[in-house]
Design a protein around this motif. Sequence first.
Motif, mmCIF file in Angstrom:
data_model
loop_
_atom_site.group_PDB
_atom_site.id
_atom_site.type_symbol
_atom_site.label_atom_id
_atom_site.label_comp_id
_atom_site.label_asym_id
_atom_site.label_seq_id
_atom_site.Cartn_x
_atom_site.Cartn_y
_atom_site.Cartn_z
ATOM 1 N N GLU A 40 1.356 -1.126 -0.193
ATOM 2 C CA GLU A 40 -0.036 0.139 0.462
ATOM 3 C C GLU A 40 1.012 1.640 -0.522
ATOM 4 O OE1 GLU A 40 -2.505 -0.515 3.196
ATOM 5 O OE2 GLU A 40 -3.421 -2.296 2.920
ATOM 6 N N ILE A 41 -0.063 2.339 -0.082
ATOM 7 C CA ILE A 41 0.932 3.602 -0.064
ATOM 8 C C ILE A 41 1.553 3.627 1.425
ATOM 9 C CG2 ILE A 41 1.181 5.639 -0.492
ATOM 10 C CD1 ILE A 41 0.603 4.573 -3.037
ATOM 11 N N GLY A 42 2.343 4.207 1.504
ATOM 12 C CA GLY A 42 3.029 4.005 2.430
ATOM 13 C C GLY A 42 4.271 2.755 3.253
ATOM 14 N N ASP A 43 4.225 2.281 2.263
ATOM 15 C CA ASP A 43 4.393 0.797 2.643
ATOM 16 C C ASP A 43 5.685 1.161 2.271
ATOM 17 O OD1 ASP A 43 2.323 -0.639 4.228
ATOM 18 O OD2 ASP A 43 2.304 -1.610 2.226
ATOM 19 N N VAL A 44 6.784 0.457 2.928
ATOM 20 C CA VAL A 44 8.915 1.013 3.028
ATOM 21 C C VAL A 44 8.992 -0.906 2.394
ATOM 22 C CG1 VAL A 44 10.739 0.771 4.015
ATOM 23 C CG2 VAL A 44 8.778 2.312 5.006
ATOM 24 N N VAL A 45 9.338 -1.035 1.356
ATOM 25 C CA VAL A 45 9.593 -1.709 0.252
ATOM 26 C C VAL A 45 11.072 -1.913 -0.304
ATOM 27 C CG1 VAL A 45 7.759 -1.712 -0.616
ATOM 28 C CG2 VAL A 45 9.158 -0.705 -1.168
ATOM 29 N N GLU A 46 11.446 -3.381 -0.374
ATOM 30 C CA GLU A 46 12.920 -3.987 -1.156
ATOM 31 C C GLU A 46 12.028 -4.398 -2.407
ATOM 32 O OE1 GLU A 46 16.009 -4.949 1.988
ATOM 33 O OE2 GLU A 46 14.697 -6.226 0.553
ATOM 34 N N ILE A 47 13.097 -3.451 -3.136
ATOM 35 C CA ILE A 47 12.262 -3.693 -5.119
ATOM 36 C C ILE A 47 13.475 -4.183 -5.706
ATOM 37 C CG2 ILE A 47 11.596 -3.372 -7.423
ATOM 38 C CD1 ILE A 47 9.847 -1.589 -5.840
ATOM 39 N N ARG A 48 13.566 -5.428 -6.238
ATOM 40 C CA ARG A 48 14.966 -5.904 -6.635
ATOM 41 C C ARG A 48 14.663 -6.838 -8.209
ATOM 42 N NH1 ARG A 48 14.647 -7.963 -1.527
ATOM 43 N NH2 ARG A 48 13.676 -10.399 -2.212
ATOM 44 N N SER A 49 15.791 -5.765 -9.151
ATOM 45 C CA SER A 49 15.382 -6.314 -10.764
ATOM 46 C C SER A 49 15.421 -7.729 -10.901
ATOM 47 C CB SER A 49 15.994 -6.158 -11.176
ATOM 48 O OG SER A 49 17.416 -5.914 -10.817
ATOM 49 N N GLU A 50 16.451 -8.903 -9.848
ATOM 50 C CA GLU A 50 17.342 -9.922 -9.817
ATOM 51 C C GLU A 50 16.465 -10.817 -8.668
ATOM 52 O OE1 GLU A 50 21.032 -10.418 -11.253
ATOM 53 O OE2 GLU A 50 20.490 -8.684 -12.790
ATOM 54 N N GLU A 51 16.772 -11.819 -8.731
ATOM 55 C CA GLU A 51 16.899 -12.779 -7.067
ATOM 56 C C GLU A 51 18.139 -12.407 -6.490
ATOM 57 O OE1 GLU A 51 16.261 -17.702 -6.075
ATOM 58 O OE2 GLU A 51 17.014 -17.069 -8.329
ATOM 59 N N ARG A 52 17.901 -12.292 -5.256
ATOM 60 C CA ARG A 52 18.789 -11.354 -4.360
ATOM 61 C C ARG A 52 20.322 -12.751 -4.168
ATOM 62 N NH1 ARG A 52 16.921 -9.313 1.354
ATOM 63 N NH2 ARG A 52 19.183 -7.851 1.531
ATOM 64 N N THR A 53 20.913 -11.689 -4.114
ATOM 65 C CA THR A 53 22.649 -12.793 -3.805
ATOM 66 C C THR A 53 23.498 -12.051 -3.677
ATOM 67 O OG1 THR A 53 23.314 -12.528 -6.385
ATOM 68 C CG2 THR A 53 21.778 -14.427 -6.140
ATOM 69 N N GLU A 54 24.555 -12.645 -3.734
ATOM 70 C CA GLU A 54 25.421 -12.233 -2.042
ATOM 71 C C GLU A 54 25.878 -10.933 -3.402
ATOM 72 O OE1 GLU A 54 28.630 -14.334 -0.704
ATOM 73 O OE2 GLU A 54 27.583 -15.541 0.027
ATOM 74 N N ASP A 55 26.063 -11.237 -5.224
ATOM 75 C CA ASP A 55 26.823 -10.395 -5.796
ATOM 76 C C ASP A 55 25.642 -9.650 -6.462
ATOM 77 O OD1 ASP A 55 26.123 -12.813 -6.892
ATOM 78 O OD2 ASP A 55 27.126 -12.400 -8.530
ATOM 79 N N HIS A 56 24.562 -9.262 -5.904
ATOM 80 C CA HIS A 56 23.962 -8.315 -6.341
ATOM 81 C C HIS A 56 22.751 -8.277 -5.487
ATOM 82 C CE1 HIS A 56 21.765 -7.104 -10.139
ATOM 83 N NE2 HIS A 56 19.875 -6.882 -8.867
ATOM 84 N N PRO A 57 22.981 -7.409 -4.565
ATOM 85 C CA PRO A 57 21.933 -6.760 -3.480
ATOM 86 C C PRO A 57 20.657 -6.318 -3.229
ATOM 87 C CG PRO A 57 23.948 -5.648 -3.608
ATOM 88 C CD PRO A 57 23.908 -6.130 -4.138
ATOM 89 N N VAL A 58 20.318 -6.034 -2.866
ATOM 90 C CA VAL A 58 18.457 -4.784 -3.070
ATOM 91 C C VAL A 58 18.776 -3.641 -4.227
ATOM 92 C CG1 VAL A 58 16.608 -3.817 -1.808
ATOM 93 C CG2 VAL A 58 18.094 -5.509 -0.883
ATOM 94 N N ASP A 59 18.077 -3.418 -5.046
ATOM 95 C CA ASP A 59 18.576 -2.236 -5.692
ATOM 96 C C ASP A 59 18.048 -1.069 -5.453
ATOM 97 O OD1 ASP A 59 17.563 -4.410 -8.715
ATOM 98 O OD2 ASP A 59 19.142 -4.506 -7.690
ATOM 99 N N VAL A 60 16.261 -1.235 -4.540
ATOM 100 C CA VAL A 60 15.553 -0.078 -4.221
ATOM 101 C C VAL A 60 15.517 -0.452 -3.395
ATOM 102 C CG1 VAL A 60 14.097 1.613 -4.704
ATOM 103 C CG2 VAL A 60 15.491 0.727 -6.899
ATOM 104 N N THR A 61 15.526 0.319 -2.031
ATOM 105 C CA THR A 61 15.137 0.090 -0.763
ATOM 106 C C THR A 61 13.591 1.953 -0.803
ATOM 107 O OG1 THR A 61 16.410 -1.088 -0.119
ATOM 108 C CG2 THR A 61 14.512 0.304 1.438
ATOM 109 N N GLY A 62 13.107 1.472 -0.402
ATOM 110 C CA GLY A 62 12.175 3.211 0.106
ATOM 111 C C GLY A 62 10.921 3.390 0.241
ATOM 112 N N GLU A 63 10.215 4.164 0.372
ATOM 113 C CA GLU A 63 8.791 4.409 0.837
ATOM 114 C C GLU A 63 7.417 4.093 -0.562
ATOM 115 O OE1 GLU A 63 5.161 7.866 2.921
ATOM 116 O OE2 GLU A 63 7.279 7.619 3.499
ATOM 117 N N VAL A 64 6.979 3.549 -0.769
ATOM 118 C CA VAL A 64 5.737 3.607 -2.209
ATOM 119 C C VAL A 64 4.784 4.958 -1.819
ATOM 120 C CG1 VAL A 64 3.837 2.133 -3.106
ATOM 121 C CG2 VAL A 64 6.300 1.291 -1.779
ATOM 122 N N THR A 65 5.306 5.718 -2.913
ATOM 123 C CA THR A 65 4.315 7.046 -2.433
ATOM 124 C C THR A 65 3.242 6.506 -3.969
ATOM 125 O OG1 THR A 65 6.278 7.463 -4.004
ATOM 126 C CG2 THR A 65 5.944 8.126 -1.887
ATOM 127 N N GLY A 66 3.481 5.914 -4.669
ATOM 128 C CA GLY A 66 2.722 5.747 -6.121
ATOM 129 C C GLY A 66 2.427 4.379 -6.681
#
Length: 82
Positions: A24-50
């Motif tokens: 929902e709007i206001g939730d804090v999320v992590e968005i990844r473009s690939e499966e999480r691995t040691e060499d591919h950490p989280v891409d984007v972290t932040g609050e959903v504003t839309g």
Amino acid sequence: MTDITIPPDADEDQARRLIEDHVEIGDVVEIRSEERTEDHPVDVTGEVTGIEPGYVEIDGRPVGEGSVRYDQIHTVGKIESE
């Protein structure tokens, strides 16, 4: 934290519905473009504003500067809810 994975064959409408059902709007999320691995950490972290046509808006930023297009999302993880 709960995660939802967007199937690789999901179109924009399907991805948007899955995300709308998960966050929902206001939730804090992590968005990844690939499966999480040691060499591919989280891409984007932040609050959903839309949850916009074409992309998820994060922290009020435009696509490419923090917000993410649906076709670039592999996994959305909710960190905290408002």
